[in-house]
Design a protein around this motif. Sequence first.
Motif, short mmCIF file in Angstrom:
data_model
loop_
_atom_site.label_atom_id
_atom_site.label_comp_id
_atom_site.label_asym_id
_atom_site.label_seq_id
_atom_site.Cartn_x
_atom_site.Cartn_y
_atom_site.Cartn_z
N CYS A 52 34.94 52.70 145.90
CA CYS A 52 36.23 52.89 146.56
C CYS A 52 36.37 51.97 147.78
N GLN A 54 38.84 52.35 150.05
CA GLN A 54 39.45 53.07 151.18
C GLN A 54 38.87 54.46 151.34
N CYS A 61 39.22 57.67 147.84
CA CYS A 61 40.65 57.88 148.14
C CYS A 61 41.44 58.33 146.92
N GLY A 62 40.99 57.93 145.74
CA GLY A 62 41.70 58.33 144.52
C GLY A 62 42.90 57.45 144.20
N SER A 63 43.23 56.49 145.10
CA SER A 63 44.45 55.71 144.83
C SER A 63 44.28 54.20 144.97
N CYS A 64 43.12 53.74 145.45
CA CYS A 64 42.95 52.27 145.54
C CYS A 64 42.73 51.73 144.11
N CYS A 67 39.55 53.02 142.50
CA CYS A 67 39.60 54.44 142.11
C CYS A 67 40.44 54.63 140.85
#
Length: 376
Positions: A52, A54, A61-64, A67
Amino acid sequence: MKFSEIIGQEEVKQRLLQTITDNRISHAQLFFGKEGTGSLPLALAYAQYIFCTQKTETDSCGSCPSCIKMQKLIHPDLHLFFPVTTTEKIKTKPISSFFIAEWRKSFLKNPYLSLAQWLENIGSENKQGNISVEESAEIIKALNLKPYEAEYRILVIWMAERMNIAAANKLLKVLEEPPEKTVFLLVVEDYDKLLPTIVSRTQLVKITSLKEKEIAEKLKEDYQLNPETATQVALMADGNYAEALTLIEKEEEISSQFNLFITWFRYAFAGKIPEMIRWSESTAGLPRESMKNFLQYTTRMLRECMVIRYHINYLAKTEGETKESLSKLSKFVNEKNIIPLTTEISKAIADLERNANAKILLLDLSFKIAKLLKAN
Ligand SMILES: [Zn+2]
Protein backbone atom coordinates in the motif's frame (compact mmCIF):
# COMPACT_ATOMS: atom_id res chain seq x y z
CA MET A 1 -7.97 -7.52 1.93
CA LYS A 2 -7.58 -5.04 4.78
CA PHE A 3 -6.66 -6.06 8.32
CA SER A 4 -9.96 -4.59 9.47
CA GLU A 5 -11.86 -7.20 7.42
CA ILE A 6 -10.28 -10.07 9.36
CA ILE A 7 -12.02 -11.59 12.37
CA GLY A 8 -10.17 -11.09 15.68
CA GLN A 9 -6.41 -11.88 15.74
CA GLU A 10 -5.58 -8.41 17.07
CA GLU A 11 -2.27 -9.51 18.56
CA VAL A 12 -1.00 -11.02 15.32
CA LYS A 13 -2.09 -7.93 13.39
CA GLN A 14 -0.13 -5.74 15.82
CA ARG A 15 2.96 -7.89 15.48
CA LEU A 16 2.76 -7.80 11.69
CA LEU A 17 2.28 -4.03 11.64
CA GLN A 18 5.26 -3.68 13.96
CA THR A 19 7.56 -5.52 11.53
CA ILE A 20 6.86 -2.80 9.00
CA THR A 21 7.12 0.12 11.41
CA ASP A 22 10.50 -1.26 12.51
CA ASN A 23 11.48 -1.96 8.92
CA ARG A 24 12.40 -5.57 9.62
CA ILE A 25 10.26 -7.59 7.25
CA SER A 26 11.61 -11.09 7.47
CA HIS A 27 12.21 -12.68 4.05
CA ALA A 28 10.45 -15.92 4.95
CA GLN A 29 7.54 -16.13 7.33
CA LEU A 30 5.50 -19.13 8.33
CA PHE A 31 1.85 -18.31 9.00
CA PHE A 32 0.77 -21.26 11.07
CA GLY A 33 -2.87 -21.64 12.08
CA LYS A 34 -5.49 -24.37 11.98
CA GLU A 35 -8.19 -24.39 9.31
CA GLY A 36 -10.60 -21.46 9.51
CA THR A 37 -8.46 -19.29 11.80
CA GLY A 38 -7.68 -16.77 9.06
CA SER A 39 -4.00 -17.42 8.38
CA LEU A 40 -4.43 -16.98 4.62
CA PRO A 41 -6.43 -13.70 4.84
CA LEU A 42 -3.84 -12.45 7.36
CA ALA A 43 -0.98 -13.22 4.97
CA LEU A 44 -2.77 -11.43 2.14
CA ALA A 45 -3.69 -8.43 4.30
CA TYR A 46 -0.04 -8.24 5.32
CA ALA A 47 1.03 -8.32 1.67
CA GLN A 48 -1.51 -5.61 0.85
CA TYR A 49 -0.19 -3.51 3.73
CA ILE A 50 3.40 -3.89 2.50
CA PHE A 51 2.39 -2.80 -1.01
CA CYS A 52 0.00 0.00 0.00
CA THR A 53 1.28 3.47 -0.90
CA GLN A 54 -0.99 5.33 1.52
CA LYS A 55 -0.98 3.10 4.56
CA THR A 56 -1.98 4.33 7.99
CA GLU A 57 -0.42 3.06 11.20
CA THR A 58 -3.02 0.33 11.51
CA ASP A 59 -4.16 -0.69 8.03
CA SER A 60 -3.78 -0.40 4.28
CA CYS A 61 -5.85 2.35 2.67
CA GLY A 62 -7.97 0.11 0.45
CA SER A 63 -8.11 2.71 -2.32
CA CYS A 64 -4.62 3.35 -3.73
CA PRO A 65 -3.80 1.63 -7.07
CA SER A 66 -1.84 -1.09 -5.21
CA CYS A 67 -4.70 -1.84 -2.85
CA ILE A 68 -7.18 -1.96 -5.69
CA LYS A 69 -5.05 -4.57 -7.47
CA MET A 70 -4.51 -6.51 -4.26
CA GLN A 71 -8.22 -6.58 -3.56
CA LYS A 72 -8.67 -8.34 -6.88
CA LEU A 73 -5.51 -10.43 -6.27
CA ILE A 74 -4.03 -9.17 -9.53
CA HIS A 75 -1.07 -7.19 -8.22
CA PRO A 76 1.86 -8.05 -10.52
CA ASP A 77 4.27 -8.43 -7.58
CA LEU A 78 2.04 -10.89 -5.77
CA HIS A 79 2.66 -14.52 -6.72
CA LEU A 80 0.24 -17.16 -5.49
CA PHE A 81 0.88 -20.88 -5.17
CA PHE A 82 -1.53 -23.47 -3.80
CA PRO A 83 -2.38 -27.18 -4.02
CA VAL A 84 -4.04 -28.41 -7.19
CA THR A 85 -4.98 -31.73 -8.76
CA THR A 86 -5.67 -33.04 -12.19
CA THR A 87 -9.24 -32.33 -13.23
CA GLU A 88 -11.59 -32.86 -16.12
CA LYS A 89 -9.95 -29.90 -17.92
CA ILE A 90 -6.33 -30.21 -16.74
CA LYS A 91 -5.30 -33.79 -17.36
CA THR A 92 -1.57 -33.71 -16.57
CA LYS A 93 0.99 -31.78 -14.54
CA PRO A 94 -1.38 -29.32 -12.90
CA ILE A 95 0.09 -26.09 -11.53
CA SER A 96 -1.43 -23.11 -9.74
CA SER A 97 -1.33 -20.75 -12.69
CA PHE A 98 -3.76 -23.00 -14.61
CA PHE A 99 -6.27 -22.43 -11.81
CA ILE A 100 -5.56 -18.84 -10.83
CA ALA A 101 -8.88 -17.43 -12.06
CA GLU A 102 -10.86 -20.00 -10.04
CA TRP A 103 -8.65 -19.45 -7.00
CA ARG A 104 -9.16 -15.68 -7.06
CA LYS A 105 -12.90 -16.21 -7.37
CA SER A 106 -12.97 -18.75 -4.53
CA PHE A 107 -10.89 -16.60 -2.17
CA LEU A 108 -12.77 -13.40 -2.91
CA LYS A 109 -16.04 -15.18 -2.24
CA ASN A 110 -14.74 -16.70 1.01
CA PRO A 111 -11.32 -15.72 2.38
CA TYR A 112 -11.72 -18.44 5.04
CA LEU A 113 -11.91 -21.11 2.36
CA SER A 114 -10.68 -24.54 3.45
CA LEU A 115 -8.50 -26.80 1.33
CA ALA A 116 -11.38 -29.27 0.98
CA GLN A 117 -13.69 -26.52 -0.29
CA TRP A 118 -11.07 -25.32 -2.73
CA LEU A 119 -10.52 -28.81 -4.13
CA GLU A 120 -14.26 -29.27 -4.43
CA ASN A 121 -14.51 -25.97 -6.33
CA ILE A 122 -12.10 -27.20 -9.00
CA GLY A 123 -13.77 -30.61 -9.25
CA SER A 124 -10.88 -32.63 -7.84
CA GLU A 125 -13.17 -35.59 -7.16
CA ASN A 126 -11.62 -36.53 -3.81
CA LYS A 127 -8.05 -36.36 -5.08
CA GLN A 128 -5.56 -34.93 -2.61
CA GLY A 129 -4.23 -31.58 -3.73
CA ASN A 130 -0.49 -31.11 -3.78
CA ILE A 131 2.28 -28.70 -4.75
CA SER A 132 4.48 -30.45 -7.26
CA VAL A 133 8.02 -30.11 -8.47
CA GLU A 134 6.65 -28.42 -11.63
CA GLU A 135 5.23 -25.80 -9.28
CA SER A 136 8.62 -25.18 -7.70
CA ALA A 137 9.95 -24.45 -11.19
CA GLU A 138 7.21 -21.79 -11.39
CA ILE A 139 8.34 -20.38 -8.05
CA ILE A 140 11.88 -20.06 -9.32
CA LYS A 141 10.58 -18.46 -12.50
CA ALA A 142 8.77 -15.84 -10.42
CA LEU A 143 12.05 -15.07 -8.67
CA ASN A 144 13.73 -14.26 -11.96
CA LEU A 145 11.33 -11.38 -12.46
CA LYS A 146 12.19 -7.99 -11.01
CA PRO A 147 9.47 -6.39 -8.89
CA TYR A 148 7.26 -4.44 -11.29
CA GLU A 149 5.69 -1.78 -9.18
CA ALA A 150 6.37 -2.39 -5.52
CA GLU A 151 9.58 -2.40 -3.56
CA TYR A 152 9.15 -6.10 -2.87
CA ARG A 153 7.76 -9.12 -4.60
CA ILE A 154 5.72 -11.35 -2.36
CA LEU A 155 5.22 -15.07 -2.85
CA VAL A 156 2.36 -16.61 -0.93
CA ILE A 157 2.38 -20.40 -0.72
CA TRP A 158 -0.92 -21.58 0.71
CA MET A 159 -0.92 -25.03 2.37
CA ALA A 160 2.84 -25.25 1.92
CA GLU A 161 2.82 -28.61 3.75
CA ARG A 162 1.32 -30.04 0.56
CA MET A 163 4.64 -29.63 -1.24
CA ASN A 164 6.05 -32.98 -2.22
CA ILE A 165 9.61 -33.70 -1.20
CA ALA A 166 11.19 -32.66 -4.49
CA ALA A 167 9.32 -29.35 -4.46
CA ALA A 168 10.23 -28.77 -0.82
CA ASN A 169 13.92 -29.36 -1.48
CA LYS A 170 13.90 -26.83 -4.31
CA LEU A 171 12.20 -24.28 -2.08
CA LEU A 172 14.74 -24.95 0.64
CA LYS A 173 17.59 -24.05 -1.74
CA VAL A 174 15.88 -20.74 -2.46
CA LEU A 175 15.37 -20.01 1.23
CA GLU A 176 19.01 -20.78 1.95
CA GLU A 177 20.09 -18.03 -0.43
CA PRO A 178 17.18 -15.64 -0.32
CA PRO A 179 16.94 -13.30 -3.30
CA GLU A 180 16.79 -9.59 -2.56
CA LYS A 181 13.54 -7.74 -2.05
CA THR A 182 11.57 -10.95 -1.85
CA VAL A 183 9.18 -12.01 0.88
CA PHE A 184 7.94 -15.58 1.20
CA LEU A 185 4.74 -16.06 3.15
CA LEU A 186 4.19 -19.77 3.77
CA VAL A 187 0.70 -20.49 5.05
CA VAL A 188 0.35 -23.86 6.80
CA GLU A 189 -2.08 -25.76 8.98
CA ASP A 190 0.33 -28.44 10.08
CA TYR A 191 3.99 -27.54 10.07
CA ASP A 192 5.11 -30.96 11.29
CA LYS A 193 4.60 -32.04 7.70
CA LEU A 194 7.00 -29.39 6.43
CA LEU A 195 10.73 -30.11 6.15
CA PRO A 196 12.31 -29.07 9.48
CA THR A 197 15.05 -27.36 7.48
CA ILE A 198 12.39 -25.15 5.87
CA VAL A 199 10.75 -24.40 9.22
CA SER A 200 14.08 -23.39 10.71
CA ARG A 201 14.60 -20.86 7.93
CA THR A 202 11.35 -19.07 8.54
CA GLN A 203 9.98 -16.76 11.15
CA LEU A 204 6.93 -18.23 12.84
CA VAL A 205 3.69 -16.25 12.89
CA LYS A 206 1.42 -18.32 15.11
CA ILE A 207 -2.31 -17.86 14.62
CA THR A 208 -4.66 -19.08 17.33
CA SER A 209 -8.18 -20.47 16.99
CA LEU A 210 -10.95 -17.89 16.89
CA LYS A 211 -12.98 -17.28 19.99
CA GLU A 212 -16.60 -18.43 19.93
CA LYS A 213 -17.75 -14.89 20.63
CA GLU A 214 -15.80 -13.54 17.64
CA ILE A 215 -17.33 -16.12 15.32
CA ALA A 216 -20.83 -15.50 16.68
CA GLU A 217 -20.48 -11.71 16.26
CA LYS A 218 -19.30 -12.06 12.67
CA LEU A 219 -22.18 -14.41 11.85
CA LYS A 220 -24.71 -12.00 13.32
CA GLU A 221 -23.18 -9.14 11.37
CA ASP A 222 -22.72 -10.83 7.99
CA TYR A 223 -25.58 -13.33 7.93
CA GLN A 224 -28.12 -11.70 10.25
CA LEU A 225 -28.35 -14.87 12.35
CA ASN A 226 -30.27 -14.52 15.59
CA PRO A 227 -28.03 -14.56 18.69
CA GLU A 228 -29.00 -18.08 19.72
CA THR A 229 -28.30 -19.67 16.34
CA ALA A 230 -25.08 -17.66 15.96
CA THR A 231 -23.85 -18.95 19.32
CA GLN A 232 -24.82 -22.54 18.50
CA VAL A 233 -22.97 -22.39 15.18
CA ALA A 234 -19.92 -20.86 16.86
CA LEU A 235 -19.89 -23.62 19.48
CA MET A 236 -20.14 -26.31 16.83
CA ALA A 237 -17.48 -24.69 14.66
CA ASP A 238 -14.89 -24.88 17.44
CA GLY A 239 -12.81 -21.86 16.43
CA ASN A 240 -12.97 -22.62 12.70
CA TYR A 241 -14.75 -19.95 10.64
CA ALA A 242 -14.67 -22.05 7.46
CA GLU A 243 -16.60 -24.71 9.35
CA ALA A 244 -19.06 -22.10 10.68
CA LEU A 245 -19.85 -21.04 7.12
CA THR A 246 -20.38 -24.64 6.05
CA LEU A 247 -22.71 -25.12 9.00
CA ILE A 248 -24.96 -22.18 8.30
CA GLU A 249 -25.57 -23.56 4.84
CA LYS A 250 -27.27 -26.50 6.51
CA GLU A 251 -29.19 -24.74 9.20
CA GLU A 252 -31.37 -27.66 10.18
CA GLU A 253 -28.24 -29.49 11.37
CA ILE A 254 -27.62 -26.85 13.99
CA SER A 255 -30.77 -27.50 15.95
CA SER A 256 -30.63 -31.21 15.21
CA GLN A 257 -27.14 -31.47 16.77
CA PHE A 258 -28.42 -29.96 20.00
CA ASN A 259 -31.55 -32.13 19.96
CA LEU A 260 -29.47 -35.23 19.39
CA PHE A 261 -27.35 -34.33 22.41
CA ILE A 262 -30.15 -33.42 24.78
CA THR A 263 -32.38 -36.43 23.98
CA TRP A 264 -29.41 -38.73 24.42
CA PHE A 265 -28.65 -37.37 27.88
CA ARG A 266 -32.31 -37.42 28.87
CA TYR A 267 -32.57 -41.11 27.94
CA ALA A 268 -29.33 -41.86 29.74
CA PHE A 269 -30.37 -40.06 32.89
CA ALA A 270 -33.79 -41.69 32.93
CA GLY A 271 -32.20 -45.08 32.26
CA LYS A 272 -34.48 -45.68 29.24
CA ILE A 273 -32.66 -48.66 27.76
CA PRO A 274 -34.82 -49.36 24.65
CA GLU A 275 -34.58 -45.64 23.73
CA MET A 276 -30.82 -45.68 24.28
CA ILE A 277 -30.52 -48.66 21.95
CA ARG A 278 -32.61 -46.98 19.27
CA TRP A 279 -30.67 -43.74 19.67
CA SER A 280 -27.33 -45.56 19.31
CA GLU A 281 -28.51 -47.43 16.24
CA SER A 282 -29.71 -44.34 14.41
CA THR A 283 -26.74 -42.18 15.41
CA ALA A 284 -24.35 -44.93 14.28
CA GLY A 285 -25.74 -44.36 10.80
CA LEU A 286 -24.09 -40.94 10.58
CA PRO A 287 -20.83 -40.57 8.66
CA ARG A 288 -17.90 -41.28 11.00
CA GLU A 289 -16.60 -37.70 10.73
CA SER A 290 -20.01 -36.30 11.77
CA MET A 291 -20.12 -38.70 14.71
CA LYS A 292 -16.70 -37.49 15.87
CA ASN A 293 -17.78 -33.85 15.52
CA PHE A 294 -20.93 -34.61 17.45
CA LEU A 295 -18.99 -36.19 20.31
CA GLN A 296 -16.63 -33.23 20.44
CA TYR A 297 -19.65 -30.97 20.53
CA THR A 298 -21.06 -33.05 23.39
CA THR A 299 -17.93 -32.35 25.43
CA ARG A 300 -18.34 -28.62 24.88
CA MET A 301 -21.99 -28.83 25.93
CA LEU A 302 -21.00 -30.60 29.16
CA ARG A 303 -18.48 -27.87 29.93
CA GLU A 304 -21.25 -25.37 29.33
CA CYS A 305 -23.38 -27.25 31.88
CA MET A 306 -20.63 -26.73 34.46
CA VAL A 307 -20.45 -23.04 33.65
CA ILE A 308 -24.22 -22.72 34.10
CA ARG A 309 -24.26 -24.84 37.23
CA TYR A 310 -21.68 -22.68 38.97
CA HIS A 311 -23.07 -19.38 37.59
CA ILE A 312 -19.82 -18.42 35.88
CA ASN A 313 -21.83 -16.08 33.70
CA TYR A 314 -19.02 -14.40 31.86
CA LEU A 315 -17.98 -17.81 30.47
CA ALA A 316 -21.49 -18.86 29.44
CA LYS A 317 -21.85 -19.23 25.69
CA THR A 318 -25.45 -20.27 25.21
CA GLU A 319 -28.64 -18.25 25.42
CA GLY A 320 -32.41 -18.66 25.37
CA GLU A 321 -34.02 -22.09 25.19
CA THR A 322 -30.70 -23.86 24.73
CA LYS A 323 -29.44 -22.39 27.98
CA GLU A 324 -32.65 -23.39 29.76
CA SER A 325 -32.38 -27.02 28.67
CA LEU A 326 -28.72 -27.13 29.67
CA SER A 327 -29.56 -25.56 32.98
CA LYS A 328 -31.88 -28.51 33.76
CA LEU A 329 -29.23 -31.02 32.75
CA SER A 330 -26.57 -29.13 34.71
CA LYS A 331 -28.12 -30.37 37.96
CA PHE A 332 -26.59 -33.76 37.13
CA VAL A 333 -23.21 -32.62 35.86
CA ASN A 334 -20.75 -31.65 38.55
CA GLU A 335 -17.11 -31.59 39.60
CA LYS A 336 -17.23 -35.32 40.43
CA ASN A 337 -18.43 -36.64 37.09
CA ILE A 338 -17.33 -34.01 34.55
CA ILE A 339 -13.83 -35.46 34.11
CA PRO A 340 -14.95 -39.11 33.84
CA LEU A 341 -17.69 -38.04 31.40
CA THR A 342 -15.37 -36.11 29.10
CA THR A 343 -12.70 -38.81 29.39
CA GLU A 344 -15.15 -41.50 28.25
CA ILE A 345 -16.22 -39.33 25.34
CA SER A 346 -12.61 -38.67 24.29
CA LYS A 347 -11.93 -42.42 24.43
CA ALA A 348 -14.95 -43.03 22.22
CA ILE A 349 -13.64 -40.47 19.69
CA ALA A 350 -10.28 -42.24 19.63
CA ASP A 351 -12.02 -45.62 19.16
CA LEU A 352 -14.07 -44.23 16.29
CA GLU A 353 -10.82 -43.17 14.64
CA ARG A 354 -9.65 -46.76 14.97
CA ASN A 355 -12.78 -47.90 13.15
CA ALA A 356 -14.53 -49.45 16.13
CA ASN A 357 -18.10 -50.67 15.60
CA ALA A 358 -20.07 -47.45 16.04
CA LYS A 359 -23.31 -49.05 17.21
CA ILE A 360 -21.65 -50.98 20.04
CA LEU A 361 -19.43 -48.07 20.93
CA LEU A 362 -22.31 -45.59 21.23
CA LEU A 363 -24.46 -47.95 23.25
CA ASP A 364 -21.58 -48.73 25.57
CA LEU A 365 -20.91 -45.02 25.96
CA SER A 366 -24.62 -44.41 26.68
CA PHE A 367 -24.50 -46.90 29.57
CA LYS A 368 -21.37 -45.32 30.97
CA ILE A 369 -22.94 -41.86 30.77
CA ALA A 370 -26.11 -43.14 32.47
CA LYS A 371 -24.03 -44.53 35.31
CA LEU A 372 -21.94 -41.38 35.72
CA LEU A 373 -24.99 -39.10 35.71
CA LYS A 374 -26.66 -41.14 38.41
CA ALA A 375 -23.59 -41.52 40.57
CA ASN A 376 -24.24 -38.31 42.46
ZN1 LIG B 1 -3.44 1.41 -0.33
